[in-house]
Design a protein around this motif. Structure first.
Motif, PDB file in Angstrom:
ATOM      1  N   PRO A 113      37.607  46.244  26.094  1.00 55.74           N
ATOM      2  CA  PRO A 113      37.487  47.152  27.197  1.00 55.74           C
ATOM      3  C   PRO A 113      36.941  46.667  28.735  1.00 55.74           C
ATOM      4  CG  PRO A 113      36.865  48.282  25.369  1.00 55.74           C
ATOM      5  CD  PRO A 113      36.664  46.749  25.123  1.00 55.74           C
ATOM      6  N   ALA A 114      37.425  47.252  29.739  1.00 58.58           N
ATOM      7  CA  ALA A 114      36.973  46.956  31.131  1.00 58.58           C
ATOM      8  C   ALA A 114      35.824  47.830  31.377  1.00 58.58           C
ATOM      9  CB  ALA A 114      38.002  47.269  32.040  1.00 58.58           C
ATOM     10  N   THR A 115      34.658  47.387  30.885  1.00 64.31           N
ATOM     11  CA  THR A 115      33.266  48.035  30.754  1.00 64.31           C
ATOM     12  C   THR A 115      32.520  47.882  32.070  1.00 64.31           C
ATOM     13  OG1 THR A 115      32.287  46.486  29.602  1.00 64.31           O
ATOM     14  CG2 THR A 115      33.063  48.355  28.407  1.00 64.31           C
ATOM     15  N   LEU A 116      31.594  48.439  32.115  1.00 62.81           N
ATOM     16  CA  LEU A 116      30.504  48.170  33.539  1.00 62.81           C
ATOM     17  C   LEU A 116      30.098  47.003  33.685  1.00 62.81           C
ATOM     18  CD1 LEU A 116      28.434  51.336  32.861  1.00 62.81           C
ATOM     19  CD2 LEU A 116      29.876  51.407  34.617  1.00 62.81           C
ATOM     20  N   PRO A 117      30.000  46.603  34.768  1.00 64.19           N
ATOM     21  CA  PRO A 117      29.479  45.112  35.204  1.00 64.19           C
ATOM     22  C   PRO A 117      28.062  45.250  34.730  1.00 64.19           C
ATOM     23  CG  PRO A 117      29.519  46.242  37.222  1.00 64.19           C
ATOM     24  CD  PRO A 117      30.157  47.202  36.129  1.00 64.19           C
ATOM     25  N   GLU A 118      27.405  44.014  34.541  1.00 68.96           N
ATOM     26  CA  GLU A 118      26.067  43.947  33.893  1.00 68.96           C
ATOM     27  C   GLU A 118      25.006  43.882  35.439  1.00 68.96           C
ATOM     28  OE1 GLU A 118      25.146  40.326  31.977  1.00 68.96           O
ATOM     29  OE2 GLU A 118      26.225  40.879  30.108  1.00 68.96           O
ATOM     30  N   CYS A 119      24.069  44.690  35.367  1.00 66.15           N
ATOM     31  CA  CYS A 119      23.246  44.833  36.626  1.00 66.15           C
ATOM     32  C   CYS A 119      21.694  44.850  36.136  1.00 66.15           C
ATOM     33  CB  CYS A 119      23.477  45.846  37.494  1.00 66.15           C
ATOM     34  SG  CYS A 119      23.732  47.264  36.557  1.00 66.15           S
ATOM     35  N   THR A 139      40.085  39.777  41.949  1.00 65.01           N
ATOM     36  CA  THR A 139      38.816  40.283  42.595  1.00 65.01           C
ATOM     37  C   THR A 139      39.184  40.238  44.177  1.00 65.01           C
ATOM     38  OG1 THR A 139      37.600  39.825  40.851  1.00 65.01           O
ATOM     39  CG2 THR A 139      36.383  39.872  43.024  1.00 65.01           C
ATOM     40  N   LEU A 140      38.558  41.157  44.994  1.00 63.63           N
ATOM     41  CA  LEU A 140      38.792  41.053  46.553  1.00 63.63           C
ATOM     42  C   LEU A 140      37.218  40.928  46.798  1.00 63.63           C
ATOM     43  CD1 LEU A 140      41.558  43.434  47.118  1.00 63.63           C
ATOM     44  CD2 LEU A 140      41.795  41.062  46.991  1.00 63.63           C
ATOM     45  N   GLN A 141      37.103  40.333  47.879  1.00 64.05           N
ATOM     46  CA  GLN A 141      35.840  40.200  48.852  1.00 64.05           C
ATOM     47  C   GLN A 141      36.162  40.835  50.262  1.00 64.05           C
ATOM     48  OE1 GLN A 141      33.090  36.949  48.103  1.00 64.05           O
ATOM     49  NE2 GLN A 141      33.291  36.453  50.610  1.00 64.05           N
ATOM     50  N   HIS A 142      35.080  41.619  50.644  1.00 69.53           N
ATOM     51  CA  HIS A 142      35.339  42.161  51.912  1.00 69.53           C
ATOM     52  C   HIS A 142      34.153  42.525  52.530  1.00 69.53           C
ATOM     53  CE1 HIS A 142      34.765  46.453  51.136  1.00 69.53           C
ATOM     54  NE2 HIS A 142      35.182  46.345  49.963  1.00 69.53           N
ATOM     55  N   THR A 143      34.155  42.585  54.165  1.00 73.39           N
ATOM     56  CA  THR A 143      33.055  43.046  54.969  1.00 73.39           C
ATOM     57  C   THR A 143      33.176  44.559  54.916  1.00 73.39           C
ATOM     58  OG1 THR A 143      34.515  42.431  56.948  1.00 73.39           O
ATOM     59  CG2 THR A 143      32.901  40.762  56.090  1.00 73.39           C
ATOM     60  N   GLY A 144      32.114  45.049  55.869  1.00 69.56           N
ATOM     61  CA  GLY A 144      32.101  46.544  56.145  1.00 69.56           C
ATOM     62  C   GLY A 144      33.140  46.932  57.169  1.00 69.56           C
ATOM     63  N   TYR A 145      33.219  48.266  57.126  1.00 68.27           N
ATOM     64  CA  TYR A 145      34.141  49.137  57.794  1.00 68.27           C
ATOM     65  C   TYR A 145      33.542  49.956  58.760  1.00 68.27           C
ATOM     66  CZ  TYR A 145      33.699  51.424  53.418  1.00 68.27           C
ATOM     67  OH  TYR A 145      33.020  52.189  52.389  1.00 68.27           O
ATOM     68  N   ASN A 146      32.145  50.041  58.762  1.00 66.51           N
ATOM     69  CA  ASN A 146      31.666  51.222  59.968  1.00 66.51           C
ATOM     70  C   ASN A 146      30.241  50.405  60.345  1.00 66.51           C
ATOM     71  OD1 ASN A 146      29.540  52.026  58.078  1.00 66.51           O
ATOM     72  ND2 ASN A 146      30.952  53.317  57.033  1.00 66.51           N
ATOM     73  N   THR A 174      40.578  45.279  37.152  1.00 71.92           N
ATOM     74  CA  THR A 174      40.775  44.879  35.767  1.00 71.92           C
ATOM     75  C   THR A 174      41.844  45.701  35.032  1.00 71.92           C
ATOM     76  OG1 THR A 174      38.417  44.059  35.663  1.00 71.92           O
ATOM     77  CG2 THR A 174      39.615  44.238  33.458  1.00 71.92           C
ATOM     78  N   PRO A 175      42.971  45.046  34.671  1.00 69.26           N
ATOM     79  CA  PRO A 175      43.831  45.952  33.888  1.00 69.26           C
ATOM     80  C   PRO A 175      43.276  46.835  32.713  1.00 69.26           C
ATOM     81  CG  PRO A 175      44.597  43.860  34.598  1.00 69.26           C
ATOM     82  CD  PRO A 175      43.269  43.773  34.559  1.00 69.26           C
ATOM     83  N   PRO A 176      43.869  47.893  32.309  1.00 70.13           N
ATOM     84  CA  PRO A 176      44.917  48.488  32.915  1.00 70.13           C
ATOM     85  C   PRO A 176      44.505  49.707  34.138  1.00 70.13           C
ATOM     86  CG  PRO A 176      44.295  49.747  31.033  1.00 70.13           C
ATOM     87  CD  PRO A 176      43.377  48.401  31.187  1.00 70.13           C
ATOM     88  N   CYS A 177      43.393  49.837  34.371  1.00 69.89           N
ATOM     89  CA  CYS A 177      43.075  50.896  35.237  1.00 69.89           C
ATOM     90  C   CYS A 177      41.551  50.831  35.870  1.00 69.89           C
ATOM     91  CB  CYS A 177      43.307  52.223  34.627  1.00 69.89           C
ATOM     92  SG  CYS A 177      42.152  52.670  33.292  1.00 69.89           S
TER      93      CYS A 177
END
Length: 458
Positions: free
Chosen positions: A140-146, A211-218, A231-234
């Motif tokens: 399953p698409a579980t939580l990322p390690e942190c 995976t996408l990488q982006h900068t801020g928007y405010n 990560t498929p499906p949802c």
């Protein structure tokens, strides 16, 4: 040849364990399949088709036998074990005929693989003969390690009248927050800035998504580094890394239930404990009963959710009723939507359901909080019951105090006491109205008094 994505041959998180009641079955819709969740006599959570083979009544209307843990059909009492096998037919008068009927494949119900991970119940909704073997080959698409505690917050779940595609697209379009959520937190058109970067990193595939990488928007997050992983499906895992060291994680699941509807399951956690910063608020929250504490937190999210619903539902309606209309996506900030549409069309062959016209809902239907969340959430349901008890107690107390005050009116010596009782009666009646108004907040966003118009913006 590209590997094709198969919707049914994947793990879906369907409900937080904290939302399940071990004493009764729970109905579930997943990929247009009507399913039932229940815990059997071996203390295992089971998921199977929500239909009794006898007279095709929903098994989720039934009960769980407290002695052997079988699922009992409400209509005629047929019982089923965790494998879907019929174990009892109460109205049978012949043991041999009952045994024959119970062994017949027509009396058996299809069951689906399940597992529990990170406080969620996951289901593999494939009914092929190899489903229980196939599911072992995928995780399953579980939580990322942190490096910080992801259990510091609870899962939140709601069922919304917005389709799967539109829901996922919105989560890959972060800049909409500045405009659609104006007035909430730091969101405002005045603080918006154009995104300077929004690009795909790595490969896109049917199984691993992208995976996408982006900068801020405010102006407040312009220097952050953000990643959004589908990560498929949802699953959408979004991580914000701020220059001052704080890391925020948003884990969102968009579970496709049926055309025009989606189940949202998500949580937010951070390397910074926001509640601990405000010691007074933290102390007050700890003093509250758990149900009240959690339900008050849930109430805070409705304004943002209502704003999303208004826009996304209208998008859903237009996209299905006017298929000739297409998105126009000319800016960098549109890259997330473009990437998801590319994955959906290239690997999944479009949406998980056949397109059908989505009917526009009335405000009462769109902003209904009972079916959206409260009926699913035990904390909010318990709070509604608690508020109803408070309302009833206050109302009865007000009547009783008023009666006693009226009895004492003729006696001059008790005039002051009578006035005090009348004041108390008024205060308890006010308490009754207040508790009833708070209770309404768990049932609908449509105001109880005045014009039935949901105020989304100041």
């Amino acid at each position: 040849m590209e590997t094709q994505f198969l919707w049914t041959q994947n793990w879906y998180p369907v409900i937080p364990l904290s939302y399940l009641d071990v004493s009764r079955p729970t109905a579930l819709t997943l990929l247009d399949k009507k399913l039932v969740i229940w815990r059997d006599g071996n203390q295992q959570w089971r998921v199977m088709d929500d239909v009794c083979p006898h007279r095709l009544v929903q098994l989720s209307l039934g009960s769980i036998n407290s002695e052997d843990g079988t699922l009992v059909c409400r209509y005629h009492g047929w019982c089923f074990d965790g494998s879907g096998k019929c174990t009892k037919i109460p109205m049978s008068t012949d043991e041999k005929l009952e045994e024959t009927a119970r062994q017949n494949q027509r009396s058996k119900i299809t069951t689906y693989p399940t597992q529990i991970l990170e406080g969620l119940l996951w289901v593999w909704p494939d009914n092929s003969p190899t489903a229980f073997a196939d599911c072992q080959l995928k995780s399953p698409a579980t939580l990322p390690e942190c490096d910080f505690d992801s259990d510091s917050t609870d899962w939140f779940m709601s069922e919304v009248p917005v389709g799967y595609r539109v829901s996922v697209e919105s989560s890959f379009d972060p800049s909409h927050a500045q405009f659609l959520h104006e007035g909430l937190m730091v969101f405002s058109p005045q603080t918006a800035i154009p995104m300077q970067e929004f690009k795909q990193v790595g490969e896109m595939s049917a199984e691993t998504g992208f995976t996408l990488q982006h900068t801020g928007y405010n102006v407040y997050n312009k220097n952050m580094e953000a990643t959004r992983t589908f990560t498929p499906p949802c699953s959408n895992t979004t991580i914000y890394r701020h220059p001052h060291g704080r890391t925020d994680v948003f884990q969102l699941y968009f579970v496709p239930t049926q055309a025009g509807y989606c189940r949202y399951i998500g949580k937010f956690f951070s390397s910074e404990n926001f509640l601990a910063k405000n010691k007074i608020l933290s102390l007050v929250f700890k003093m509250l009963p758990p149900d009240i504490r959690v339900s008050l937190q849930h109430l805070q999210g409705y304004k943002l959710g209502d704003q999303d619903l208004r826009a996304l539902h209208s998008e859903d309606v237009i996209c299905t009723t006017s298929p000739e209309k297409n998105y126009y996506l000319p800016t960098i900030s549109d890259a997330g939507v473009i990437a998801f549409r590319k994955w959906l069309d290239k690997f999944a062959g479009g949406e998980p359901f056949e397109e059908e016209n989505i009917k526009e809902l009335s405000s009462e239907q769109l902003y209904d909080r009972w079916h959206r969340h409260t009926k699913h959430c035990p904390h909010c349901r318990n709070t509604v019951l608690r508020l109803e008890k408070i309302r009833s107690f206050c109302q009865s107390s007000a009547i009783l105090l008023l009666i006693i005050a009226l009895i004492l009116v003729p006696f001059r010596i008790a005039a002051q006491l009578s006035l005090t009782l009348i004041i108390l009666a008024g205060l308890t009646f006010l308490g009754s109205l207040t508790s009833d108004n708070i209770r309404h907040l768990f049932l609908s966003s449509v105001p109880r008094n005045g014009l039935p118009i949901v105020k989304l913006y100041s």
